[in-house]
Design an enzyme around this catalytic site. Structure first.
Site, short mmCIF file in Angstrom:
data_model
loop_
_atom_site.label_atom_id
_atom_site.label_comp_id
_atom_site.label_asym_id
_atom_site.label_seq_id
_atom_site.Cartn_x
_atom_site.Cartn_y
_atom_site.Cartn_z
N SER A 143 0.85 -1.18 0.00
CA SER A 143 0.00 0.00 0.00
C SER A 143 0.89 1.24 0.00
O SER A 143 2.05 1.17 0.43
CB SER A 143 -0.89 0.01 1.24
OG SER A 143 -1.57 1.24 1.40
N TYR A 156 -1.94 -0.54 10.54
CA TYR A 156 -2.06 -0.93 9.13
C TYR A 156 -0.77 -0.61 8.39
O TYR A 156 -0.23 -1.46 7.66
CB TYR A 156 -3.24 -0.18 8.49
CG TYR A 156 -3.43 -0.49 7.02
CD1 TYR A 156 -3.87 -1.73 6.60
CD2 TYR A 156 -3.15 0.49 6.05
CE1 TYR A 156 -4.04 -2.02 5.24
CE2 TYR A 156 -3.33 0.21 4.70
CZ TYR A 156 -3.77 -1.04 4.30
OH TYR A 156 -3.92 -1.32 2.96
#
Length: 245
Positions: A143, A156
């Site tokens: 990501s 995350y």
């Protein structure tokens, strides 16, 4: 359906929606043999029926990446069906955004289990075979959050930073196995639909609605990476909406 001169057997985790589903569609359209895995078997079955009707070779397999034996079963299904494993796309992921002070420990553990442990399980299940055959390609979906940390995304981001580090180590240890990290920015997926704090997830959804690119854009990048000659390793691709900062 387009045709390619070098069809590969490609395993895709988290293939029931979002980037995984889009990647299955793209690679199947190119003529690759696609083995799709996820927990939501009804969605997998529907996707397989649709793609087979278009002439694709698609094998759906129930998969929970947090359990090593489930991942091994997924890999064995691919070997039984096609006799080889050329590419693994480690795509399954969860994103529960919240400030650390909220102490959502169960959600922290789930992100670690899916986003990091799940990638490790995928590597463990295919690496011996790829080393034995002297070739292979592992694509790990990270990501933009693996390059930067934003408020409410610390855990995350930590899992995605770890995926990038893990991928680089894997690349350096294996001269015959290609390793690619794909780092999407805001993309139209279901990541913001579950878990996290109400405020943080709502903010992420609002940003995604304003900026997000289609999951097919990420699928195209994966298709590009695996389509390169054996001696060309696309190590990392960062894909953001043009307006994302």
């Amino acid at each position: 359906m387009n045709s390619i001169t070098d069809p590969k057997t490609v395993l895709i985790t988290g293939a029931s929606s979002g980037i995984g589903e889009a990647t299955a569609r793209r690679l199947a359209a190119l003529g690759h043999n696609v083995v799709i895995g996820a927990r939501r078997v009804d969605r997998l079955a529907a996707l397989a029926v649709e793609l087979r009707a278009e002439g694709a070779a698609v094998t759906p397999v129930e998969l929970d990446v947090t359990h090593l034996e489930s991942v091994r079963t997924f890999v064995e299904a691919a070997l039984t069906e096609h006799g080889s494993i050329d590419v693994l796309v480690n795509n399954a992921g969860v994103m529960s955004l919240s400030p650390l002070a909220d102490l959502r420990i169960t959600e922290w553990e789930q992100m670690i289990d899916v986003n990091l442990r799940g990638v490790l399980h995928g590597i463990a299940a295919v690496l011996p075979r790829m080393r034995e055959q002297g070739s292979g390609h592992i694509v790990n979906v990270s990501s933009v959050s693996g390059h930067r940390v934003d408020p409410a995304a610390a855990v995350y981001s930590a899992t995605k930073f770890a995926v990038t580090a893990l991928s680089e180590g894997l690349r350096q240890e294996n001269e015959n196995i290609r390793v690619t990290v794909i780092s999407p920015g805001f993309t139209r997926t279901e990541l913001t639909d579950r878990g996290g704090s109400t405020e943080a997830q709502a903010a992420a959804r609002a940003a995604a609605e304003a900026l997000a690119i289609p999951a097919s854009a990420i699928a195209d990048a994966i298709g590009y990476a695996i389509g390169q000659p054996f001696d060309v390793d696309v190590n990392e691709v960062v894909i953001r909406p043009t307006a994302q900062r």
